[in-house]
Design a protein around this motif. Structure first.
Motif, PDB file in Angstrom:
ATOM      1  N   SER A  26     -35.906  18.676  -0.650  1.00 45.81           N
ATOM      2  CA  SER A  26     -35.564  20.136  -0.417  1.00 45.81           C
ATOM      3  C   SER A  26     -34.937  20.293  -1.862  1.00 45.81           C
ATOM      4  O   SER A  26     -34.132  19.420  -2.359  1.00 45.81           O
ATOM      5  N   ALA A  84     -41.350  31.468   3.556  1.00 44.30           N
ATOM      6  CA  ALA A  84     -40.611  32.079   2.529  1.00 44.30           C
ATOM      7  C   ALA A  84     -40.742  33.566   2.286  1.00 44.30           C
ATOM      8  O   ALA A  84     -41.681  33.966   3.093  1.00 44.30           O
ATOM      9  N   SER A 100     -45.167  22.901   0.997  1.00 49.30           N
ATOM     10  CA  SER A 100     -44.006  23.726   0.874  1.00 49.30           C
ATOM     11  C   SER A 100     -44.479  25.175   0.184  1.00 49.30           C
ATOM     12  O   SER A 100     -45.797  25.043  -0.453  1.00 49.30           O
ATOM     13  N   THR A 155     -39.460  25.539  -5.031  1.00 45.94           N
ATOM     14  CA  THR A 155     -38.503  26.393  -5.225  1.00 45.94           C
ATOM     15  C   THR A 155     -38.416  27.220  -6.578  1.00 45.94           C
ATOM     16  O   THR A 155     -38.665  26.540  -7.646  1.00 45.94           O
ATOM     17  N   ALA A 161     -32.546  23.493  -3.927  1.00 47.35           N
ATOM     18  CA  ALA A 161     -32.157  25.008  -3.872  1.00 47.35           C
ATOM     19  C   ALA A 161     -31.372  25.322  -5.315  1.00 47.35           C
ATOM     20  O   ALA A 161     -30.589  24.490  -5.924  1.00 47.35           O
ATOM     21  N   ALA A 199     -43.184  28.905  -1.953  1.00 45.61           N
ATOM     22  CA  ALA A 199     -41.966  29.627  -2.300  1.00 45.61           C
ATOM     23  C   ALA A 199     -42.497  30.962  -2.861  1.00 45.61           C
ATOM     24  O   ALA A 199     -43.795  30.980  -3.633  1.00 45.61           O
TER      25      ALA A 199
END
Length: 665
Positions: free
Chosen positions: A507, A381, A423, A467, A509, A425
């Motif tokens: 995932s 990221a 993950s 995210t 977004a 972000a």
């Protein structure tokens, strides 16, 4: 050097030219049975003897392996069983060693009250050692392993033999240049083995002749915990399906780096149901189903023969017309196309393997490769301006690393102490770094002080994706438990839990206005959520395998590039959707394996895709054409992102590296 054959000798190596062991005083044997010169210890069999490296002086000092039986177990029955097992191994090698993927028996004899078995030396290393050196295996490697070993299992099962102890330690890979030249190649799987190093199944000491079933004495088991199935551990029974469970457990270990023995000790066989949560690299649904069936706890639900597994694997490959096979074979040997003979009279054509075949394109070399992680990079990221850009990378090595993208140097390592990091972000304002972790938590960090701000708890399984909204106010997290949670970033307060997916959320977004969230899942669907009502607006279906990534194009002055959702899948495709109507616009086909990550440029005109075929591709959204292919230096591409100015492309890799390319659009 000459090796002392006293199994209790603490330091058996001795210089040439002496008669008695310098350590224990035992009379040294210059030539065992007149022509085997024992030079080193390969392994200690834990109270049953040792395995030595030797040279056959009658064959120009050709190396061989000498196994010695010197049992220290108590009781007549135990000693008898040890001798029977040793004799049995010799008998099995005598019967099966004609196969080039099983060691050849060279001799079996008794000398000085010890039993000895001499077998072919396999110049290479076992897969346990290979795993330590190369890291976890991706889908391509696992498929090739299965296609290489399943014909061997079918061979021994047809001979009425069950191995009963298949695990990484008992599978050797020959050195690519040590393939026996005198043996006739029976199939092209062997040719592939010569390129990569052929796999050899070793240690038939636990094997049994198959009648209808095989049983050991009540209260005893033969095999290895975690790798051996329930019927073998509980009842002492063994069937061909028992070896297939062990092969599935071996594949799991190689894909995840997690020992089934440890999981078995902690949870029994429950790990076989939720094995996917330990994956370090995404795999296709097709391979996943094969592993599922290999690992069935109940034997009746498992594959019953190696041929059945081969049939399921081959159903995901395409078969060339018979008339084209000869030319395809010739072409494969020239350009490295992977053709797999299954040893069953058939030739199967698999998509060009990136491990063997350089791409037809002329890939651009990375501008820079950042090395620092010791395991697979799960996500990358970025945040900042052209003068100061922070790059964050997360890894299964339990860390998040921060890099200065301008100078391409490491700034800090953030240790999660929360297991693998799935993950990462960075908030658009650059104030907070978030990580989703294998221990079901989310950690928030201050990138300037390098200190942890807080830990968020709430998910019941590993957090697969995090995210942050464009206004840096909301954190969204998706989990292996199938839920999505919304959090207030400033306080860490949980706002809502969204429950509609039936499998792991991989995932997430946000739209540019932060009012809609897209989620991609292992249940093959993409869902669009209204964050005010916290309800699903629509569910998008079209992928034939799990969705790996979703990305939303920014709104641009040219609305032709605005309002587009992109999704990628283990089905090797990328789909474009109209965000307003949910209509499928286009499908990109060009990758050879699972497409793991997507990223738009800031103007929404270009889409980048990273794949398990070791490539990153750039796609023109307007013309629907592929622009360029970047070749990863080593392994599968797990994640991609553009720099804020679109001049740099960053890709995370399964080998732990972060590669940086200069983009010229």
């Amino acid at each position: 050097m000459l090796c002392c054959l006293n199994p209790d000798c603490p330091n058996p190596l001795n210089p040439d030219g002496i008669n008695y062991c310098q350590s224990c005083g035992t009379l040294l044997v210059p030539l065992l049975r007149g022509h085997y010169r024992v030079t080193n210890v390969l392994s200690d069999e834990g109270g049953f003897g040792k395995t030595y490296l030797a040279e056959d002086v009658d064959k120009l000092n050709e190396r061989c392996v000498v196994k010695q039986l010197a049992p220290k177990v108590q009781g007549t029955w135990a000693i008898k069983k040890a001798i029977e097992s040793f004799q049995q191994e010799a008998q099995r090698l005598q019967e099966l060693g004609k196969h080039q993927q099983i060691p050849t028996l060279l001799a079996y004899f008794e000398e000085e009250h010890y039993l000895y078995l001499v077998q072919e030396f396999i110049d290479g290393q076992n897969l346990s050692r290979e795993l330590q050196q190369r890291g976890t295996y991706g889908e391509i490697a696992i498929r090739k392993l299965l296609l290489n070993l399943l014909p061997v299992l079918q061979f021994i099962h047809e001979y009425g033999v069950i191995h009963r102890d298949i695990k990484p330690q008992n599978i050797m890979r020959r050195s690519p240049f040590s393939q026996p030249k005198f043996q006739k190649k029976k199939n092209l799987s062997s040719v592939l083995g010569t390129i990569e190093g052929e796999l050899v199944l070793i240690d038939f000491g636990a094997s049994k002749q198959l009648t209808e079933t095989v049983k050991t004495k009540p209260g005893t088991t033969i095999g290895t915990r975690g790798y051996s199935p329930l019927e073998q551990m509980q009842d002492g029974e063994a069937h061909p399906a028992s070896d297939l469970f062990s092969l599935g457990a071996t594949c799991f270990h190689l894909m995840t780096g997690v020992s089934p023995a440890i999981l078995w000790t902690e949870n029994g066989y429950s790990w076989t149901i939720a094995w996917r949560q330990y994956l370090r690299s995404p795999i296709s649904n097709g391979l996943g189903k094969v592993i599922d069936k290999l690992l069935k706890k109940e034997i009746r639900e498992r594959y019953q023969s190696a041929n059945e597994v081969l049939q399921d694997l081959s159903s995901h490959l395409s078969v060339p017309p018979p008339s084209s096979r000869a030319s395809l074979l010739r072409r494969s040997l020239l350009i490295g196309t992977s053709i797999l003979f299954l040893g069953l009279g058939g030739i199967w054509y698999m998509k060009d393997s990136p491990l063997l075949n350089p791409l037809a394109e002329s890939p651009s070399s990375p501008l820079k490769t950042l090395n620092g992680h010791s395991n697979l990079v799960t996500a990358v990221a970025v945040s900042g301006t052209s003068k100061s850009v922070i790059l964050a990378s997360s890894s299964f090595d339990t860390t998040v690393k921060l890099w200065n993208l301008v100078t391409k140097t490491e700034i800090a390592t953030l240790e999660s102490y929360a297991g693998s990091v799935h993950s990462v972000a960075i908030s658009p304002d650059g104030q907070i770094v978030a990580s989703g972790n294998g221990d079901n938590t989310i950690k928030l960090w201050n990138p300037f002080t390098k200190k942890e701000i807080r830990t968020l708890y709430g998910h019941s399984s590993s957090v697969e994706v995090v995210t942050i909204s464009p206004d840096s106010q909301i954190l969204a997290s998706g989990s292996f438990d199938g839920t999505i949670k919304l959090w207030e970033l400033a306080t860490g307060k949980e706002i809502a839990t969204l429950k509609e997916h039936t499998s792991s959320v991989k995932s997430l977004a946000f739209t540019f206005d932060g009012e809609t969230l897209a989620s991609g899942s292992e249940d093959y669907t993409i869902k669009l959520w209204n964050l005010k009502s916290q309800q699903v607006i629509r569910s998008l279906t079209g992928h034939s395998e799990p969705v790996r990534s979703v990305a939303i194009s920014p709104i641009s002055p040219n609305l032709e590039f605005g309002g587009i959702l992109a999704s990628s899948s283990a089905d090797d495709t990328i789909k474009l959707w109209n965000l307003s109507t949910g209509e499928e616009i286009y499908t990109f086909k060009g990758h050879r394996y699972s497409v793991n990550s997507l990223a738009f440029t800031s103007d929404g005109k270009i889409l980048a895709s990273g794949s398990s075929d070791n490539t990153i591709k750039l796609w023109d959204i307007k013309t629907k054409r592929e622009i360029r292919t970047y070749k990863s230096l080593s392994k599968e591409v797990t994640s991609v992102v553009f720099s804020p100015d679109n001049k740099t492309l960053i890709g995370g890799s399964a080998d732990g590296s972060v590669n940086i390319w200069q983009v010229k659009l």
